[in-house]
Scaffold this motif. Structure first.
Motif, PDB file in Angstrom:
ATOM      1  N   THR A  53       8.210   7.663   8.954  1.00  0.00           N
ATOM      2  CA  THR A  53       9.040   8.960   9.584  1.00  0.00           C
ATOM      3  C   THR A  53       8.255   9.410  10.427  1.00  0.00           C
ATOM      4  OG1 THR A  53      11.090   9.143   8.433  1.00  0.00           O
ATOM      5  CG2 THR A  53      10.151  10.878   9.743  1.00  0.00           C
ATOM      6  N   VAL A  54       7.966   9.773  11.760  1.00  0.00           N
ATOM      7  CA  VAL A  54       6.304   9.527  12.373  1.00  0.00           C
ATOM      8  C   VAL A  54       6.810  11.147  13.173  1.00  0.00           C
ATOM      9  CG1 VAL A  54       4.634   8.937  14.243  1.00  0.00           C
ATOM     10  CG2 VAL A  54       5.671   7.147  12.368  1.00  0.00           C
ATOM     11  N   GLU A  55       5.670  12.384  13.731  1.00  0.00           N
ATOM     12  CA  GLU A  55       4.962  13.441  13.704  1.00  0.00           C
ATOM     13  C   GLU A  55       4.242  13.309  14.976  1.00  0.00           C
ATOM     14  OE1 GLU A  55       3.394  16.682  11.880  1.00  0.00           O
ATOM     15  OE2 GLU A  55       4.358  18.043  13.183  1.00  0.00           O
ATOM     16  N   LEU A  56       4.853  14.084  16.444  1.00  0.00           N
ATOM     17  CA  LEU A  56       4.127  13.248  17.371  1.00  0.00           C
ATOM     18  C   LEU A  56       3.461  15.147  17.817  1.00  0.00           C
ATOM     19  CD1 LEU A  56       6.004  10.665  19.787  1.00  0.00           C
ATOM     20  CD2 LEU A  56       3.917  10.442  17.707  1.00  0.00           C
ATOM     21  N   ILE A  57       2.266  14.777  18.349  1.00  0.00           N
ATOM     22  CA  ILE A  57       2.146  16.435  18.614  1.00  0.00           C
ATOM     23  C   ILE A  57       1.100  16.689  19.719  1.00  0.00           C
ATOM     24  CG2 ILE A  57       0.164  17.957  17.612  1.00  0.00           C
ATOM     25  CD1 ILE A  57       0.388  16.652  15.016  1.00  0.00           C
ATOM     26  N   GLY A  58       1.234  17.065  20.688  1.00  0.00           N
ATOM     27  CA  GLY A  58       1.053  17.076  21.871  1.00  0.00           C
ATOM     28  C   GLY A  58       1.528  17.143  22.822  1.00  0.00           C
ATOM     29  N   SER A  59       1.326  17.141  24.071  1.00  0.00           N
ATOM     30  CA  SER A  59       2.301  16.485  25.209  1.00  0.00           C
ATOM     31  C   SER A  59       2.313  16.313  26.161  1.00  0.00           C
ATOM     32  CB  SER A  59       3.100  18.666  25.511  1.00  0.00           C
ATOM     33  OG  SER A  59       3.569  18.531  26.918  1.00  0.00           O
ATOM     34  N   PRO A  60       2.838  15.189  27.175  1.00  0.00           N
ATOM     35  CA  PRO A  60       4.407  14.626  26.609  1.00  0.00           C
ATOM     36  C   PRO A  60       4.036  13.844  25.386  1.00  0.00           C
ATOM     37  CG  PRO A  60       3.615  13.180  28.385  1.00  0.00           C
ATOM     38  CD  PRO A  60       2.064  14.546  28.564  1.00  0.00           C
ATOM     39  N   LEU A  61       5.000  13.921  24.828  1.00  0.00           N
ATOM     40  CA  LEU A  61       5.194  13.163  23.749  1.00  0.00           C
ATOM     41  C   LEU A  61       5.785  11.838  24.205  1.00  0.00           C
ATOM     42  CD1 LEU A  61       7.627  15.152  21.202  1.00  0.00           C
ATOM     43  CD2 LEU A  61       5.025  15.349  21.965  1.00  0.00           C
ATOM     44  N   LEU A  62       5.287  10.523  23.905  1.00  0.00           N
ATOM     45  CA  LEU A  62       5.378   8.763  24.006  1.00  0.00           C
ATOM     46  C   LEU A  62       6.324   8.372  23.825  1.00  0.00           C
ATOM     47  CD1 LEU A  62       1.864   8.756  26.470  1.00  0.00           C
ATOM     48  CD2 LEU A  62       4.026  10.045  27.383  1.00  0.00           C
ATOM     49  N   PHE A  63       7.330   7.616  23.472  1.00  0.00           N
ATOM     50  CA  PHE A  63       8.024   6.594  23.561  1.00  0.00           C
ATOM     51  C   PHE A  63       7.892   5.480  23.203  1.00  0.00           C
ATOM     52  CE2 PHE A  63       8.868  11.166  22.511  1.00  0.00           C
ATOM     53  CZ  PHE A  63       8.870  11.023  21.005  1.00  0.00           C
ATOM     54  N   THR A  64       7.863   3.999  23.286  1.00  0.00           N
ATOM     55  CA  THR A  64       8.871   3.212  23.351  1.00  0.00           C
ATOM     56  C   THR A  64      10.206   2.579  22.552  1.00  0.00           C
ATOM     57  OG1 THR A  64       7.029   1.455  22.203  1.00  0.00           O
ATOM     58  CG2 THR A  64       6.859   2.202  24.471  1.00  0.00           C
ATOM     59  N   VAL A  65      10.965   2.335  22.721  1.00  0.00           N
ATOM     60  CA  VAL A  65      12.431   2.133  22.596  1.00  0.00           C
ATOM     61  C   VAL A  65      12.687   0.836  22.063  1.00  0.00           C
ATOM     62  CG1 VAL A  65      14.792   2.324  22.384  1.00  0.00           C
ATOM     63  CG2 VAL A  65      12.978   4.131  23.297  1.00  0.00           C
ATOM     64  N   ARG A  66      12.790   0.138  20.028  1.00  0.00           N
ATOM     65  CA  ARG A  66      13.346  -0.743  20.438  1.00  0.00           C
ATOM     66  C   ARG A  66      14.776  -0.969  20.549  1.00  0.00           C
ATOM     67  NH1 ARG A  66      12.483  -4.049  14.842  1.00  0.00           N
ATOM     68  NH2 ARG A  66      10.701  -4.041  14.983  1.00  0.00           N
ATOM     69  N   GLN A  67      14.763  -1.658  21.299  1.00  0.00           N
ATOM     70  CA  GLN A  67      16.596  -1.779  22.212  1.00  0.00           C
ATOM     71  C   GLN A  67      17.557  -2.213  21.238  1.00  0.00           C
ATOM     72  OE1 GLN A  67      17.930  -4.549  25.559  1.00  0.00           O
ATOM     73  NE2 GLN A  67      16.396  -5.644  24.882  1.00  0.00           N
ATOM     74  N   THR A  68      16.732  -2.916  19.933  1.00  0.00           N
ATOM     75  CA  THR A  68      18.466  -3.350  18.811  1.00  0.00           C
ATOM     76  C   THR A  68      18.565  -2.270  18.175  1.00  0.00           C
ATOM     77  OG1 THR A  68      16.388  -4.005  17.240  1.00  0.00           O
ATOM     78  CG2 THR A  68      17.583  -5.574  19.074  1.00  0.00           C
ATOM     79  N   ALA A  69      18.130  -0.896  18.722  1.00  0.00           N
ATOM     80  CA  ALA A  69      18.081   0.031  17.613  1.00  0.00           C
ATOM     81  C   ALA A  69      19.133   1.144  18.121  1.00  0.00           C
ATOM     82  CB  ALA A  69      17.047   0.734  16.813  1.00  0.00           C
ATOM     83  N   PHE A  70      19.435   1.082  19.375  1.00  0.00           N
ATOM     84  CA  PHE A  70      19.819   1.971  19.607  1.00  0.00           C
ATOM     85  C   PHE A  70      21.241   1.043  21.780  1.00  0.00           C
ATOM     86  CE2 PHE A  70      16.014   4.052  19.539  1.00  0.00           C
ATOM     87  CZ  PHE A  70      16.069   5.210  18.997  1.00  0.00           C
ATOM     88  N   ASP A  71      22.649   1.625  21.302  1.00  0.00           N
ATOM     89  CA  ASP A  71      23.190   1.554  22.187  1.00  0.00           C
ATOM     90  C   ASP A  71      23.119   1.066  23.796  1.00  0.00           C
ATOM     91  OD1 ASP A  71      25.056   0.221  19.718  1.00  0.00           O
ATOM     92  OD2 ASP A  71      26.391   2.638  19.649  1.00  0.00           O
TER      93      ASP A  71
END
Ligand SMILES: Cc1cc2nc3c(=O)[nH]c(=O)nc-3n(C[C@H](O)[C@H](O)[C@H](O)COP(=O)(O)OP(=O)(O)OC[C@H]3O[C@@H](n4cnc5c(N)ncnc54)[C@H](O)[C@@H]3O)c2cc1C
Ligand SMILES: Nc1ncnc2c1ncn2[C@@H]1O[C@H](COP(=O)(O)O)[C@@H](O)[C@H]1O
Lengths: 325, 250
Positions: free
Chosen positions: A145-163
């Motif tokens: 479990t991760v906290e991001l500090i700053g702006s903007p927050l950046l994410f890459t998304v594992r495709q199998t984890a979201f419909d």
């Protein structure tokens, strides 16, 4: 409330479905943090097709930055353009698929903006007024479990984890924007594609994979014959790819593709941690291996201890029978 | 050509990690640390380039003192010297890349090679961030590197989801390695002996003037959902019956 930007993956205008799970994750983030979700397409004229496609998936609007330097994807051109859009329009978060596309330019974006990036996220939660993300580490043996500090927050998304996001039945507006496009001295030279009539590994309902136990490239015929019965994609372990029996983009695992089909059939694969990392979220796992101690059996719903060269032809015959019955 | 190779020590990837009961990290007692496999590939590639055209291979790592062991291993493989930025454990990718960038600015190599991913945190970030900080081009996930025009530029084959892509990048540039780039050599016994005498410069991180305050914080670790696997079928007939009637995938 800052809005959210999804960077759309496409190949010379051909929309990639990896974007759809990314939209779902971005919307989940919007649900927790507020804000609206927009999409960004960078490309040359051909990318108008991708912009039109993504407009059908329930984003507020599609930003289309057209430039000749985007004709072929290059991180050096993409990252500064996304940085410019994020800065000028004040986006609070930027999402992209954790495909080789997102994994290539998103960290560069992180460096340009001095902004924090969480790679390969599989979940989002809320803790007070803060959003936390979950992401696998150690080949999927730990979920951080991760906290991001700053702006903007950046994410890459594992495709199998979201419909995948569903078509909204309406079209959002496409807005052309001016972005600077410069690849410096870098250039695309060529692409050696694996042509196939089969579905893409990451999109297939059924995957039949083979490992070192398949012993030779010509034996992949057997794998194909089984795969044909399901209209399945074909995968491979690193051992099979390294041996030159299968192309690199068939590799499933920690450092290859992450898949989660309805049915995953592993033939002659031992089940190393790094392979399991790529397929253990499959709904049903079948393993055929002649070594009853093979670790693949620990994750398999149905394990068959057998010589695959004997079992697979039998399996093909039985499935044909079962299907016609 | 002068090549800098960034390496990270990681727990042996063939051992299954255990999470501490309080979720604060993984259990590291009795776990062997090794060079991250992708970094080993990076060292090997640098050595091969040097063997072909001469030059220097410098190993670079950012982290606590114990990392010296893996640095010595890289030196034993054949690298010329090493630099360790001595820093606390658990820095985020931005901080690591900022330290690396400082050393790159001092050393001025023609090429920096990193692994595509450290197999502990599985971030896949540092090389690309470093390239951004230096305003250098990048070629990630490399499975082939070819130099052209007297090392003015390189053609790099990249392993992407859609197949192998080749891009052209001017030097200096950042390359990150994929599995198929090469097969790393083992350190030889004479190599290990020589490595003991090779230069290892230690730079205290505080002297580099970098803001390393974390922007990405790992708050806790949890075990993933375990699969209820492990069932065996007796033969193909039973397998097909189960797939049809129980799993309903036929
Ligand atoms: C940094 C790193 C990253 C990696 N990333 C990946 C990755 O992304 N994906 C990946 O797959 N691996 C990856 N690996 C490699 C991984 O550790 C294993 O080496 C690899 O998965 C083994 O492949 P395999 O199961 O095909 O081969 P093996 O482990 O050799 O297993 C072959 C199996 O076939 C069985 N067999 C042999 N003959 C028959 C027969 N006739 N019938 C039935 N069964 C038979 C054997 O019993 C054995 O279990 C990575 C390794 C490292 C270090
Ligand atoms: N602490 C570190 N010191 C030196 N190099 C590192 C460090 N962390 C990561 N790297 C390099 O960056 C690559 C990618 O790591 P990561 O982005 O953490 O997955 C690694 O293979 C190393 O080459």
């Amino acid at each position: 409330m800052a809005d959210i930007l999804v960077v759309v993956e496409h190949q010379e205008g051909a929309f990639k479905k990896t974007t759809l799970a990314t939209i779902t994750a971005a919307k989940a983030y919007a649900g927790l943090a507020g804000g609206e979700v927009d999409a960004l397409v960078l490309g040359d004229g051909a990318a108008a097709a991708a912009a039109d496609t993504v407009a059908g998936f329930g984003v507020r609007k599609v930003l289309f930055g057209e430039g000749a330097a985007f004709a072929k994807y290059l991180a050096v051109a993409y990252a500064p353009a996304v940085a410019q859009v994020a800065r000028e329009k004040g986006y609070g978060a930027v999402f992209a698929p954790a495909s080789t596309f997102g994994k290539d330019f998103m960290p560069r974006l992180s460096g340009l903006l001095d902004a924090p990036l969480a790679s390969d996220i599989v979940g989002l939660t809320r803790d007070g007024d803060k959003v936390r993300v979950q992401r696998p580490m150690y080949a999927g043996n730990a979920i951080a479990t991760v906290e991001l500090i700053g702006s903007p927050l950046l994410f890459t998304v594992r495709q199998t984890a979201f419909d995948p996001a569903q078509g909204s039945g309406a079209k959002s507006p496409v807005e052309k924007i001016a972005v600077s496009a410069d690849a410096g001295g870098s250039a695309f030279v060529s692409r050696q594609e694996t042509k196939s009539e089969r579905p893409e590994l990451t999109e297939a309902r059924v995957i039949v994979s083979a490992g070192r136990g398949i012993k030779a490239q010509e034996n992949f015929k057997l794998v194909e014959e089984l795969a044909d019965l399901f209209h399945a994609a074909i995968g491979a372990s690193r051992a099979a790819v390294d041996a030159g029996w299968a192309p690199n983009d068939w590799q499933v695992g920690q450092t290859g593709k992450i898949v989660a089909p309805e049915l995953y059939v592993a033939l002659g694969i031992s089940g190393a941690i790094q392979h399991l990392a790529g397929m253990k979220d499959s709904k049903v796992i079948v393993a055929i291996n002649k070594d009853e101690e093979a670790p693949i059996f620990q994750v398999a719903d149905y394990g068959l201890v057998a010589d695959l060269f004997k079992a697979v032809p039998e399996l093909i015959a039985e499935i044909k029978k079962a299907k016609s019955a | 050509m002068k090549i800098l190779v960034a390496i990270k020590p990681v727990p042996n990837p063939d051992e299954k990690v255990k999470i501490r009961p309080d979720g604060s990290g993984i259990v590291l007692d009795n776990i062997k640390m090794v060079i991250n496999p992708f970094c080993e590939i990076a060292v090997e590639e640098a050595l091969r380039i040097k063997e072909k055209q001469g030059g220097e291979v410098v190993i670079l790592t950012v982290g606590p003192k114990e990392g010296e062991q893996q640095v010595r291993t890289a030196l034993a493989m054949g690298a010329d010297r090493a630099i360790q930025v001595e820093a606390e454990k658990g820095l985020d990718s931005l901080a690591v890349a900022k330290f690396l960038a400082k050393v790159v600015e001092q050393e001025k190599p023609d090429l920096v090679i990193l692994g595509k991913q450290a197999v502990d945190d599985d971030n896949n970030q540092v090389g690309q961030i470093l390239a951004a900080l230096l305003s250098w081009p990048q070629a990630t996930f490399a499975s082939k590197i070819e130099f052209l025009d007297g090392n003015k530029k390189a053609h790099v084959g990249r392993e992407t989801d859609g197949g192998i892509e080749t891009i052209e990048v001017p030097l200096p540039c950042v390359v990150t390695t994929d599995l198929r780039l090469n097969e790393p050599r083992y350190a030889s016994l004479p190599g290990i002996m020589k490595a003991k005498k090779k230069e290892l410069k230690v730079i205290p991180s505080a002297s580099l003037g970098v803001d390393a305050a974390p922007k990405v914080k790992v708050l806790s670790l949890a075990s993933p959902k375990e699969r209820a696997g492990g069932r065996k079928v007796a033969d193909v007939a039973e397998l097909v019956a189960k797939l049809k009637n129980e799993a309903k995938v036929l």
